[in-house]
Each structure stands twice: as structure tokens, then as C-alpha cells.
Design a protein around this motif. Structure first.
Motif, PDB file in Angstrom:
ATOM      1  N   ALA A 175     -68.194 -52.967  17.957  1.00  0.00           N
ATOM      2  CA  ALA A 175     -67.288 -53.920  18.627  1.00  0.00           C
ATOM      3  C   ALA A 175     -66.128 -53.163  19.274  1.00  0.00           C
ATOM      4  CB  ALA A 175     -66.774 -54.949  17.620  1.00  0.00           C
ATOM      5  N   ILE A 176     -65.591 -52.181  18.545  1.00  0.00           N
ATOM      6  CA  ILE A 176     -64.470 -51.390  19.086  1.00  0.00           C
ATOM      7  C   ILE A 176     -64.930 -50.599  20.322  1.00  0.00           C
ATOM      8  CG2 ILE A 176     -62.929 -49.414  18.589  1.00  0.00           C
ATOM      9  CD1 ILE A 176     -62.905 -50.561  15.618  1.00  0.00           C
ATOM     10  N   ALA A 177     -66.184 -50.136  20.283  1.00  0.00           N
ATOM     11  CA  ALA A 177     -66.730 -49.375  21.423  1.00  0.00           C
ATOM     12  C   ALA A 177     -67.016 -50.280  22.624  1.00  0.00           C
ATOM     13  CB  ALA A 177     -68.002 -48.656  20.998  1.00  0.00           C
ATOM     14  N   GLY A 178     -66.996 -51.590  22.419  1.00  0.00           N
ATOM     15  CA  GLY A 178     -67.220 -52.519  23.531  1.00  0.00           C
ATOM     16  C   GLY A 178     -68.681 -52.845  23.781  1.00  0.00           C
ATOM     17  N   ALA A 179     -69.541 -52.590  22.774  1.00  0.00           N
ATOM     18  CA  ALA A 179     -70.955 -52.984  22.938  1.00  0.00           C
ATOM     19  C   ALA A 179     -71.004 -54.502  23.129  1.00  0.00           C
ATOM     20  CB  ALA A 179     -71.746 -52.577  21.689  1.00  0.00           C
ATOM     21  N   HIS A 180     -71.892 -54.943  24.007  1.00  0.00           N
ATOM     22  CA  HIS A 180     -71.945 -56.386  24.285  1.00  0.00           C
ATOM     23  C   HIS A 180     -72.464 -57.171  23.084  1.00  0.00           C
ATOM     24  CE1 HIS A 180     -72.498 -54.107  28.063  1.00  0.00           C
ATOM     25  NE2 HIS A 180     -71.657 -55.014  28.540  1.00  0.00           N
ATOM     26  N   ILE A 181     -73.406 -56.540  22.364  1.00  0.00           N
ATOM     27  CA  ILE A 181     -74.136 -57.252  21.310  1.00  0.00           C
ATOM     28  C   ILE A 181     -74.343 -56.316  20.114  1.00  0.00           C
ATOM     29  CG2 ILE A 181     -76.359 -58.385  20.748  1.00  0.00           C
ATOM     30  CD1 ILE A 181     -76.546 -58.502  24.030  1.00  0.00           C
ATOM     31  N   ALA A 182     -74.345 -56.904  18.913  1.00  0.00           N
ATOM     32  CA  ALA A 182     -74.837 -56.173  17.733  1.00  0.00           C
ATOM     33  C   ALA A 182     -75.987 -56.989  17.188  1.00  0.00           C
ATOM     34  CB  ALA A 182     -73.741 -56.048  16.685  1.00  0.00           C
ATOM     35  N   THR A 183     -77.126 -56.340  16.959  1.00  0.00           N
ATOM     36  CA  THR A 183     -78.220 -57.061  16.302  1.00  0.00           C
ATOM     37  C   THR A 183     -78.231 -56.642  14.835  1.00  0.00           C
ATOM     38  OG1 THR A 183     -80.475 -57.833  16.422  1.00  0.00           O
ATOM     39  CG2 THR A 183     -80.168 -55.493  16.973  1.00  0.00           C
ATOM     40  N   ILE A 184     -78.073 -57.649  13.985  1.00  0.00           N
ATOM     41  CA  ILE A 184     -77.731 -57.404  12.577  1.00  0.00           C
ATOM     42  C   ILE A 184     -78.834 -57.945  11.673  1.00  0.00           C
ATOM     43  CG2 ILE A 184     -75.958 -57.861  10.829  1.00  0.00           C
ATOM     44  CD1 ILE A 184     -74.047 -58.452  13.217  1.00  0.00           C
ATOM     45  N   PRO A 185     -79.275 -57.151  10.681  1.00  0.00           N
ATOM     46  CA  PRO A 185     -80.275 -57.684   9.752  1.00  0.00           C
ATOM     47  C   PRO A 185     -79.719 -58.920   9.023  1.00  0.00           C
ATOM     48  CG  PRO A 185     -79.971 -55.310   9.436  1.00  0.00           C
ATOM     49  CD  PRO A 185     -78.904 -55.761  10.380  1.00  0.00           C
ATOM     50  N   GLY A 186     -80.594 -59.879   8.749  1.00  0.00           N
ATOM     51  CA  GLY A 186     -80.174 -61.113   8.077  1.00  0.00           C
ATOM     52  C   GLY A 186     -79.495 -60.847   6.745  1.00  0.00           C
ATOM     53  N   SER A 187     -79.902 -59.766   6.060  1.00  0.00           N
ATOM     54  CA  SER A 187     -79.316 -59.470   4.755  1.00  0.00           C
ATOM     55  C   SER A 187     -77.904 -58.894   4.896  1.00  0.00           C
ATOM     56  CB  SER A 187     -80.200 -58.470   4.014  1.00  0.00           C
ATOM     57  OG  SER A 187     -80.413 -57.347   4.840  1.00  0.00           O
ATOM     58  N   LEU A 188     -77.604 -58.300   6.043  1.00  0.00           N
ATOM     59  CA  LEU A 188     -76.287 -57.667   6.219  1.00  0.00           C
ATOM     60  C   LEU A 188     -75.232 -58.649   6.727  1.00  0.00           C
ATOM     61  CD1 LEU A 188     -74.531 -55.060   6.240  1.00  0.00           C
ATOM     62  CD2 LEU A 188     -75.285 -54.692   8.580  1.00  0.00           C
ATOM     63  N   LEU A 189     -75.651 -59.631   7.506  1.00  0.00           N
ATOM     64  CA  LEU A 189     -74.651 -60.503   8.142  1.00  0.00           C
ATOM     65  C   LEU A 189     -73.701 -61.158   7.139  1.00  0.00           C
ATOM     66  CD1 LEU A 189     -74.885 -61.754  11.494  1.00  0.00           C
ATOM     67  CD2 LEU A 189     -74.028 -63.466   9.945  1.00  0.00           C
ATOM     68  N   PRO A 190     -74.202 -61.679   5.997  1.00  0.00           N
ATOM     69  CA  PRO A 190     -73.265 -62.280   5.039  1.00  0.00           C
ATOM     70  C   PRO A 190     -72.237 -61.292   4.478  1.00  0.00           C
ATOM     71  CG  PRO A 190     -75.516 -62.949   4.567  1.00  0.00           C
ATOM     72  CD  PRO A 190     -75.592 -61.869   5.594  1.00  0.00           C
ATOM     73  N   VAL A 191     -72.586 -60.006   4.470  1.00  0.00           N
ATOM     74  CA  VAL A 191     -71.655 -58.993   3.963  1.00  0.00           C
ATOM     75  C   VAL A 191     -70.432 -58.894   4.888  1.00  0.00           C
ATOM     76  CG1 VAL A 191     -71.436 -56.558   3.266  1.00  0.00           C
ATOM     77  CG2 VAL A 191     -73.625 -57.729   2.992  1.00  0.00           C
ATOM     78  N   LEU A 192     -70.610 -59.276   6.152  1.00  0.00           N
ATOM     79  CA  LEU A 192     -69.516 -59.174   7.124  1.00  0.00           C
ATOM     80  C   LEU A 192     -68.369 -60.123   6.805  1.00  0.00           C
ATOM     81  CD1 LEU A 192     -71.481 -58.990  10.479  1.00  0.00           C
ATOM     82  CD2 LEU A 192     -70.230 -57.165   9.400  1.00  0.00           C
ATOM     83  N   TRP A 193     -68.696 -61.256   6.203  1.00  0.00           N
ATOM     84  CA  TRP A 193     -67.599 -62.194   5.952  1.00  0.00           C
ATOM     85  C   TRP A 193     -67.078 -62.096   4.516  1.00  0.00           C
ATOM     86  CZ3 TRP A 193     -72.255 -65.065   7.347  1.00  0.00           C
ATOM     87  CH2 TRP A 193     -72.914 -65.639   6.270  1.00  0.00           C
ATOM     88  N   LYS A 194     -67.608 -61.182   3.736  1.00  0.00           N
ATOM     89  CA  LYS A 194     -67.157 -61.053   2.345  1.00  0.00           C
ATOM     90  C   LYS A 194     -66.126 -59.931   2.193  1.00  0.00           C
ATOM     91  CE  LYS A 194     -71.226 -62.661  -0.183  1.00  0.00           C
ATOM     92  NZ  LYS A 194     -70.626 -63.869  -0.749  1.00  0.00           N
ATOM     93  N   HIS A 195     -65.169 -60.160   1.259  1.00  0.00           N
ATOM     94  CA  HIS A 195     -64.246 -59.099   0.862  1.00  0.00           C
ATOM     95  C   HIS A 195     -63.823 -59.365  -0.569  1.00  0.00           C
ATOM     96  CE1 HIS A 195     -60.994 -56.228   0.815  1.00  0.00           C
ATOM     97  NE2 HIS A 195     -61.445 -55.763   1.969  1.00  0.00           N
ATOM     98  N   PRO A 196     -63.858 -58.347  -1.442  1.00  0.00           N
ATOM     99  CA  PRO A 196     -63.503 -58.588  -2.854  1.00  0.00           C
ATOM    100  C   PRO A 196     -62.101 -59.155  -3.020  1.00  0.00           C
ATOM    101  CG  PRO A 196     -63.846 -56.236  -2.415  1.00  0.00           C
ATOM    102  CD  PRO A 196     -64.281 -56.969  -1.200  1.00  0.00           C
ATOM    103  N   LEU A 197     -61.162 -58.744  -2.159  1.00  0.00           N
ATOM    104  CA  LEU A 197     -59.783 -59.250  -2.297  1.00  0.00           C
ATOM    105  C   LEU A 197     -59.703 -60.743  -1.960  1.00  0.00           C
ATOM    106  CD1 LEU A 197     -57.606 -56.321  -0.880  1.00  0.00           C
ATOM    107  CD2 LEU A 197     -57.930 -57.007  -3.270  1.00  0.00           C
TER     108      LEU A 197
END
Ligand code: E4P
Length: 215
Positions: A175-197
Motif C-alpha cells: 500500500a505504501i509503495a502505491g500498488a493498485h491491488i493486493a491479492t490476499i489469501p483468505g486465511s490472512l485477511l482476518p489477521v489484517l484487522w486484528k491487534h492484541p492491544l
């Protein structure tokens, strides 16, 4: 940044698309094989669920076979994108399809030169494989940065799909590099919205709330 899901699993696609986070899907022969279902049936089901590009990959290695498959795949649904390998035959097929207005995704891109060739051949999307480059101690993210510069320098009408994504850092850096799209494995996407804090914070708020004496 657009998010594609890198999966052919219909249940996973249904669960995640309801969050409104999914702009498209990428599949490949390995992902399709994992489902052990009819190729056409899977692609048509996915295309009916997702309102965006759905990449379906050809198996042929000769341009004429790729084109035969591509014309068939393109009939399956209006949002099918033809995924082609980054080879001489793939580039020829890409150019033919792009002249006919059929969308293409040139896959297995591992160098800036390959990405440049695919963009010149009229690819709608190019897929640099970040994780597989990192696996051989190369710098997958540098390739994304270089491709972004090339596409911007010359105004190619080609979108970069950051592919072979393995972790949250890959998504953030793409995203920082400005790629238009990221194709993300279904198992990884939920990790994006999680944070232990976040989880600890919720627990603490609830504990304080339950301890409090309200008058
Ligand atoms: C991209 O379109 C590919 O399907 C995918 O990202 C490959 O990822 P992998 O290297 O994890 O197999």
C-alpha cells in the motif's frame, strides 16, 4: 488500495465479501485443484458473488491453446479476467486479447523487465509475486516499487496486483509503495484487522464497566 482475495473457496469468499472489503478474486490452477470441484462451476459461482474482476488462469503453454481457452473462459461470466503466464506465448495471447477488449492478468512476474513487457502487451493487470521472491532471498517489495515507477512514468493502463502475499507487512508495504491491488489469501485477511492491544483494550473496558457502581 483494492483488495482481491486469493482463493477459489466459495465459502471463504462469501464470508469475507459480506464485510465489503473485497474488490475482486484471483485464482490459479493450484487453488482450483485444492477445491476438487468443476472449474467452470467454481468460477461462475465466484463471479456471481463478487462484483469485480475474477481471474481464471489458462493451462495451455502455446499461444493458440491459451487463446482457445481464453475465449471459452471469457464466455463464463462478464467479470472473468484471463490469467496468462509471463512467457512469449503469454505475451502474444495478452496482446491479442487486449485488442479484442478482453481483460488479462499476466502472472508469475518476477522482474521489472517482465512487468514492462506485459504492460506494453496491453495487460490489464500484472502480478508480481512478492513472497516467492522473498523465499529466494530477493526483494519482492522492491519489484512492486519499481513496477509502480515504470507504470507511472509511462502512463500504462495496467494495474499492479501485489501477489504471493504472506503477511500483514507485505500488505502494508504494498500500500505504501502505491500498488493498485493486493491479492490476499483468505486465511490472512482476518489477521489484517486484528491487534492484541485491541483485544486487551476491550477486555479492560468491559472489566472496568462491570466493576463500576452506577447510581
Ligand atoms: C496470484 O495471483 C497467485 O494466485 C498467488 O498470489 C500465488 O501465491 P503463492 O506464492 O502463495 O502461491
Amino acid at each position: 488500495m483494492k483488495f482481491f482475495l486469493d482463493t477459489a473457496n466459495v465459502e471463504e469468499i462469501k464470508r469475507i465479501t459480506r464485510l465489503g472489503l473485497v474488490d475482486g478474486i484471483t485464482t490459479n490452477p493450484s487453488l482450483i485443484a485444492k477445491e476438487d470441484r468443476d472449474f467452470k462451476e467454481v468460477i461462475q459461482e465466484i463471479c456471481a458473488i463478487v462484483d469485480g474482476p475474477v481471474s481464471a488462469e489458462v493451462i495451455g503453454t502455446k499461444a493458440e491453446d491459451m487463446l482457445k481457452e481464453a475465449y471459452e473462459l471469457a464466455q463464463w461470466a462478464p467479470n472473468v479476467v484471463i490469467k496468462l503466464p509471463m512467457t512469449e506465448d503469454g505475451l502474444y495471447a495478452c496482446n491479442e486479447l487486449s485488442r479484442k477488449g478482453i481483460k488479462t492478468n499476466v502472472t508469475l512476474v518476477f522482474s521489472a523487465a517482465q512487468g514492462l513487457m506485459a504492460a506494453k502487451a496491453g495487460a490489464s493487470f500484472i502480478s508480481p509475486f512478492i513472497g516467492r521472491l522473498d523465499d529466494i532471498a530477493a526483494d519482492g517489495m522492491q519489484l512492486v516499487r519499481d513496477l509502480k515507477t515504470i507504470i507511472d512514468n509511462y502512463g500504462f493502463d495496467t494495474e499492479i496486483i501485489s501477489a504471493s502475499i504472506r503477511n500483514v507487512g507485505h500488505v502494508e508495504q504494498a500500500a505504501i509503495a502505491g500498488a493498485h491491488i493486493a491479492t490476499i489469501p483468505g486465511s490472512l485477511l482476518p489477521v489484517l484487522w486484528k491487534h492484541p492491544l485491541t483485544d486487551i483494550g476491550i477486555e479492560k473496558f468491559l472489566a472496568d464497566w462491570n466493576k463500576a457502581q452506577f447510581k
